[in-house]
Enzyme design. Structure first.
Site: not given
Ligand code: GLU
Length: 443
Positions: A127, A167, A238, A240-243
């Site tokens: 990471k 990320d 969230g 962003g992309n994941v949400a």
């Protein structure tokens, strides 16, 4: 807990002072893995296998100097934690955020070790990132920062050595600038980063992968209980992309998504979000309060999504965003499942409260592994010089998420048939890495 557990936790605490997130992540895994080692893998004690896993193989930290649009010199700190290469090249994202420090990156790299192992793909763990805040920067500032960051990072990474990805704060735009600079320095078009654009070496479904994978996992947990997502109320944190992709997939599976949030507040839409509404949220950038200008709904400044009644809670923002108090509120309102789209979004006390309540709980290292899994598939496509169709990648993603689910069941089911997904993910992820490390000797 046993003497070995106590001395192990002391050992890690002494070696990693002032790194609370890292110690939290290690403790959470140790609570499951140490009892497993003590009963079923005693041979790992003398060779200090678990102690070795907590020591990164290599950590680099470097100066990143760049010039902003007002001609001021700016200095940030960049990092790459190369955690574990027992299963394959170091693999994991880059985070650009003012909250980045060594403790946060080590916790993420540690989680990545187990997550990547669970995918079943040949992926080590790493990471990295920088304490750089991309939110208030112009496009050219982002490009200059990425180029300066990669000018140092390039010497530490490579398609068979270490393959970073995105990320928080690092999306396709940043990966583009990072990739361009890598290629320019090394004169080599290679699969050295994942999350690339589909026309220049990227994989279809990579942007969707974490959110879609999360829902495939939840679908599987519910299936195990003869239940489905149809008609379920889902609270998501969230924006962003994941949400976004978690929300889209939840809707397509028949659920009603009622919240989206950022660190300033939450949008609550009782009627449920649609793709049109979610796209509008995306266009608002950080200004979620403007949602109600176009759609009915409520904006709650300074509030988290966990105060609204839901069946399923999907924390998809960041670490430690859901605490013990939030769990109490969720349980009171009838929540039956919490699945983590972000990395370690539940605090230690929140996890304890969830475990006690025995509702369905999917830890991030299992439930959000879809992102890195499709990164692994991107590496495979780069190696053979091909690009698979979106359908093919999506099918593989679904299968990987089901297999991760089954691994969790295998290692996490107790005698009464109750599945502890946290235990299953921790032990399931550990066994494969431990076997490889043992075979590779004291390195
Ligand atoms: N940052 C993502 C994660 O936390 C993806 C990493 C990757 O694709 O390498 O798993």
């Amino acid at each position: 807990m046993s003497k070995y557990f106590e001395s192990f936790v002391d050992y890690v605490a002494v070696r990693n002072p002032n790194q609370p997130e890292y110690l939290q992540a290690v403790r959470e895994v140790a609570e499951d893995v140490i009892p497993y080692i003590e009963t079923q893998a005693k041979d790992l004690i003398a060779c200090k296998l678990f102690e070795r896993i907590t020591e990164p193989e290599r950590t680099v930290s470097f100066r990143v100097v760049w010039v902003d649009d007002s001609n001021h010199v700016q200095i940030n700190r960049g990092y790459r934690v190369q955690m574990n290469s027992a299963l394959g090249p170091y693999k994991g994202g880059l985070r650009f955020s003012p909250t980045v420090n060594l403790s946060v990156l080590k916790f993420l790299a540690f989680e990545q070790t187990f997550k990547n192992s669970l995918t079943g793909l040949p992926l080590g763990a790493g990471k990295g990132g920088a304490d750089f805040d991309p939110r208030d920067k112009s496009d050219s500032e982002i490009m200059r920062f990425c180029q300066s960051f990669m000018t140092e990072l390039n010497r530490h990474i490579g398609g068979d050595t270490d393959v970073p990805a995105g990320d928080i704060g690092v999306g396709e735009r940043e990966i583009g600038y990072l990739f361009g600079q890598y290629k320019r320095i090394q004169n080599n078009f290679t699969g050295v980063l994942t999350g690339k654009g589909p026309s220049w070496g990227g994989s279809f479904i990579r942007p969707e992968a974490t959110g879609f994978g999360l829902l495939y996992f939840v679908e599987r947990m519910l299936y195990e209980k003869q239940d489905t997502l149809k008609g379920k109320k889902v609270a998501i944190s969230g924006a962003g992309n994941v949400a976004y992709y978690a929300a889209l997939k939840a809707i397509s599976l028949g659920a009603k998504v009622i919240t989206i949030s950022n660190s300033n507040g939450t949008i609550y839409d009782e009627q449920g979000f649609s793709q049109e509404k979610l796209d509008y949220v995306n266009s608002l950038k950080r200004n979620l309060q403007d949602y109600t200008k176009r759609f009915p709904g409520e904006y709650h400044a300074g509030k988290k999504p966990w105060q609204f009644a839901c069946d399923i809670a999907l924390p998809c923002a960041t670490q430690n965003e859901l605490d013990e108090q939030d769990v109490k509120q969720l349980l009171k309102a009838g929540c039956m499942c919490i699945a983590e789209g972000a990395n370690m979004p539940c605090t230690e006390l929140a996890v304890k409260a969830i475990m006690k309540a025995k509702i369905l709980y999917a830890p991030g290292k299992a439930a959000n592994a879809g992102g890195v899994a499709v990164s692994g598939l991107e590496m495979s496509q780069n190696r053979i010089g091909q690009q698979w169709t979106a359908d093919k990648v999506d099918g593989k993603l679904k299968k990987i998420m089901q297999e991760i689910h089954d691994t969790c069941v295998h290692y996490g089911k107790d005698n009464n048939g109750v599945i502890n997904y946290m235990k299953g993910a921790n032990i399931g992820g550990f066994v494969k890495v431990a076997t490889a490390m043992k075979a590779q000797g004291y390195v």
